[in-house]
Design an enzyme around this catalytic site. Sequence first.
Site, PDB file in Angstrom:
ATOM      1  N   ASP A  94     -47.485  53.299  -5.409  1.00 21.48           N
ATOM      2  CA  ASP A  94     -47.505  53.202  -6.904  1.00 21.48           C
ATOM      3  C   ASP A  94     -48.646  53.995  -7.660  1.00 21.48           C
ATOM      4  O   ASP A  94     -49.517  53.602  -8.022  1.00 21.48           O
ATOM      5  CB  ASP A  94     -47.401  51.716  -7.367  1.00 21.48           C
ATOM      6  CG  ASP A  94     -46.597  50.955  -6.730  1.00 21.48           C
ATOM      7  OD1 ASP A  94     -45.493  50.906  -6.761  1.00 21.48           O
ATOM      8  OD2 ASP A  94     -46.847  49.986  -5.805  1.00 21.48           O
ATOM      9  N   HIS A 138     -42.410  53.454  -4.903  1.00 21.02           N
ATOM     10  CA  HIS A 138     -41.620  52.531  -5.671  1.00 21.02           C
ATOM     11  C   HIS A 138     -41.477  53.343  -6.889  1.00 21.02           C
ATOM     12  O   HIS A 138     -42.266  53.504  -7.362  1.00 21.02           O
ATOM     13  CB  HIS A 138     -42.516  51.402  -5.732  1.00 21.02           C
ATOM     14  CG  HIS A 138     -42.571  50.474  -4.435  1.00 21.02           C
ATOM     15  ND1 HIS A 138     -41.833  49.415  -4.029  1.00 21.02           N
ATOM     16  CD2 HIS A 138     -43.521  50.584  -3.818  1.00 21.02           C
ATOM     17  CE1 HIS A 138     -42.049  48.936  -3.044  1.00 21.02           C
ATOM     18  NE2 HIS A 138     -43.438  49.727  -2.581  1.00 21.02           N
ATOM     19  N   GLU A 163     -49.997  44.654   5.238  1.00 23.05           N
ATOM     20  CA  GLU A 163     -50.522  45.052   4.177  1.00 23.05           C
ATOM     21  C   GLU A 163     -51.601  43.955   3.735  1.00 23.05           C
ATOM     22  O   GLU A 163     -52.772  43.860   4.107  1.00 23.05           O
ATOM     23  CB  GLU A 163     -49.895  45.309   2.983  1.00 23.05           C
ATOM     24  CG  GLU A 163     -50.391  46.030   1.814  1.00 23.05           C
ATOM     25  CD  GLU A 163     -49.534  46.182   0.274  1.00 23.05           C
ATOM     26  OE1 GLU A 163     -50.051  47.092  -0.450  1.00 23.05           O
ATOM     27  OE2 GLU A 163     -48.531  45.686   0.443  1.00 23.05           O
ATOM     28  N   HIS A 183     -42.992  56.821   1.104  1.00 23.84           N
ATOM     29  CA  HIS A 183     -43.190  55.309   0.569  1.00 23.84           C
ATOM     30  C   HIS A 183     -43.802  55.305  -0.947  1.00 23.84           C
ATOM     31  O   HIS A 183     -44.786  55.501  -1.047  1.00 23.84           O
ATOM     32  CB  HIS A 183     -44.218  54.803   1.656  1.00 23.84           C
ATOM     33  CG  HIS A 183     -44.458  53.232   1.201  1.00 23.84           C
ATOM     34  ND1 HIS A 183     -43.996  52.205   2.199  1.00 23.84           N
ATOM     35  CD2 HIS A 183     -45.116  52.671   0.029  1.00 23.84           C
ATOM     36  CE1 HIS A 183     -44.629  51.132   1.559  1.00 23.84           C
ATOM     37  NE2 HIS A 183     -45.198  51.404   0.203  1.00 23.84           N
TER      38      HIS A 183
END
Length: 328
Positions: free
Chosen positions: A268, A10, A189, A8
Amino acid sequence: MPVKAELHCHIEGAASPELVARQAKKYGRDTSPFIQDGAFVWHDFTSFLAAYDFSADLFRSEDDYALLSEHYLSSLARDGAIYSEFFISPDHATKAGLSAKAYTDALGEGIRRANAKTGIEARMIVTGVRHVGIEAVEQAARFAAKSGNPMVTGFGLAGDERIGEFEDFVRAFEIAREAGLGITVHAGELTGWQTVEEALDHIRPARIGHGVRAIENPDLVKRIAEEGVVLECCPGSNIALGVFASFAEHPFPALRRAGCRATLNSDDPPYFSTSLKREYEIAAEHFAMSEADLAAVTRTAIEAAFIDRRTKAGLLAKVDARSAHRRL
């Protein structure tokens, strides 16, 4: 520390401040509002998105995107990672003036370069952005299904969880599933456990991005464990965004104790002052996880990876070899 794997992340959000500063110089942009003392600057979700969008806008050409994935994967490999899956968005290609194919092929070229240098394996998950609309998500699914790029092995849904209902996106996921792509969705989330339940009911994903708010409903946690759905947990991101007040309150250990298959991921990373290596360190420091526990997390990630059986078997052999060496 065992070898690591990530499911996971981005890719536009993985660009380091150093790389973003280099790109800003290339395109004549001022980084001072968003990068100070070598770190990204933001104070709430809105300013985080502003910094993210500024940085993403600095990747515009095929060479830029190849550099981005190569740079990130090489850094992961230096930190002991053997596998990575990252999210890509055709919407970024459009903003950059590239076709979705050119964007994806360029990121794939970066994967090949990093693999040649370090041996790290990686794959891409095309994502639809839910707040852009149903048609855009279906368009992303159609692209993923027909991209023809062997590095594209999954389809997911990201974006603002508060916008749209999972049932709106069923058709998009049918398109992806029929093409043989692995399925993952962001849920649980910034919103509560209900979005996790809705994702399971309507989308039937193999994995859920985050999913940590499921802890609010014990019956849902039991269902996740029984169905074997893998949670792509990102503790550092969760604390940075205020999903939980502290690591002591984070449910990662409780989810694992309940039988859920949970993995560690960076989301991120530079925006949250983390990395995949740091996430494993957090688990050791705050969740009292042993090296054997962490190796089990890596194994879970590779078992859940959207990758062919032969490559998966080779990666699992690396995990086992490292674990056996540590026991000697």
